[in-house]
Write an enzyme that holds these catalytic residues in place. Structure first.
Site, short mmCIF file in Angstrom:
data_model
loop_
_atom_site.label_atom_id
_atom_site.label_comp_id
_atom_site.label_asym_id
_atom_site.label_seq_id
_atom_site.Cartn_x
_atom_site.Cartn_y
_atom_site.Cartn_z
N CYS A 166 8.82 46.76 -70.03
CA CYS A 166 7.96 45.71 -70.56
C CYS A 166 7.01 45.35 -69.43
O CYS A 166 6.66 46.21 -68.62
CB CYS A 166 8.77 44.52 -71.08
SG CYS A 166 9.99 43.84 -69.92
N HIS A 167 6.58 44.11 -69.34
CA HIS A 167 5.61 43.77 -68.29
C HIS A 167 6.27 43.72 -66.91
O HIS A 167 5.81 44.32 -65.96
CB HIS A 167 4.92 42.44 -68.61
CG HIS A 167 3.82 42.10 -67.66
ND1 HIS A 167 2.67 42.87 -67.55
CD2 HIS A 167 3.69 41.11 -66.75
CE1 HIS A 167 1.90 42.36 -66.62
NE2 HIS A 167 2.48 41.30 -66.12
#
Length: 199
Positions: free
Chosen positions: A137-138
């Protein structure tokens, strides 16, 4: 109720024996205790870490570093922070990497559980085929971690506590409270109601 560890032997060799008790009688209480357990995890010192044999959790940088993807022989990438603005990864097809994107917000009110089964199927298919899977994800601590924990529960039959213990020793992850509540619910669906779990 007592549970013996179901972690692969090669994955558990260096891990000392441990006993973890989590009170699942109240979801709110369970979430707080799970957070305390998660906070004992390994500090993040790299963009991606192998948290289960051939299964990695990473951040956005790990998914964009084509040299590292090649070095780690990644065959499948699951992006838990798919964004229309940034699209998928254009280089993946020519690298032979199978891609799946999930648009998910790292927010307590986002229902990540609707993605648990599809993500678990994608990860499982990649690993069963002899591949190496990166879930990112980020930042690589909440959305991606939640999907990996759900995979370990759905496909490896680990309880939530066992899954957390397996992952946190290799990468410090902290799913947000909403995701933790959804994982507690999944644990109840898979393993039934209980007062406490031991690992």
């Amino acid at each position: 109720m007592s549970y013996t560890s179901r972690l692969p032997a090669s994955w558990n060799d260096a891990v000392p024996a441990r006993k973890v008790e989590i009170d699942f009688s109240s979801p709110g209480l369970a979430v707080g205790e799970l957070e305390r357990l998660l906070f004992t995890g390994k500090a993040i010192v790299s963009h991606a870490d192998e948290v289960w044999p051939k299964l990695y959790i990473g951040d956005q940088d790990s998914a964009q570093n084509l040299a590292d993807l090649s070095k780690n022989r990644i065959t499948h990438v699951l992006n838990a922070a798919q964004c229309r603005r940034h699209g998928g990864a254009d280089a993946y097809p020519r690298m032979g990497i199978t891609y799946m994107g999930i648009e998910a917000r790292d927010s307590c009110d986002f229902d990540m559980s609707v993605n648990f089964q599809n993500a678990a199927n994608f990860i499982h298919k990649g690993l069963q085929g002899g591949g190496r899977v990166l879930v990112h994800c980020h930042v690589g601590v909440s959305r991606s971690a939640s999907l990996v924990l759900a995979y370990l529960m759905l496909k490896q039959q680990l309880t939530l506590v066992e899954a957390i213990c397996a992952v946190k020793d290799h990468r410090g992850v902290v799913p947000n409270r909403g995701f933790l509540r959804q994982l507690v619910r999944l644990d109840g669906e898979l393993f039934g109601p209980h007062q406490c779990k031991h690992v």
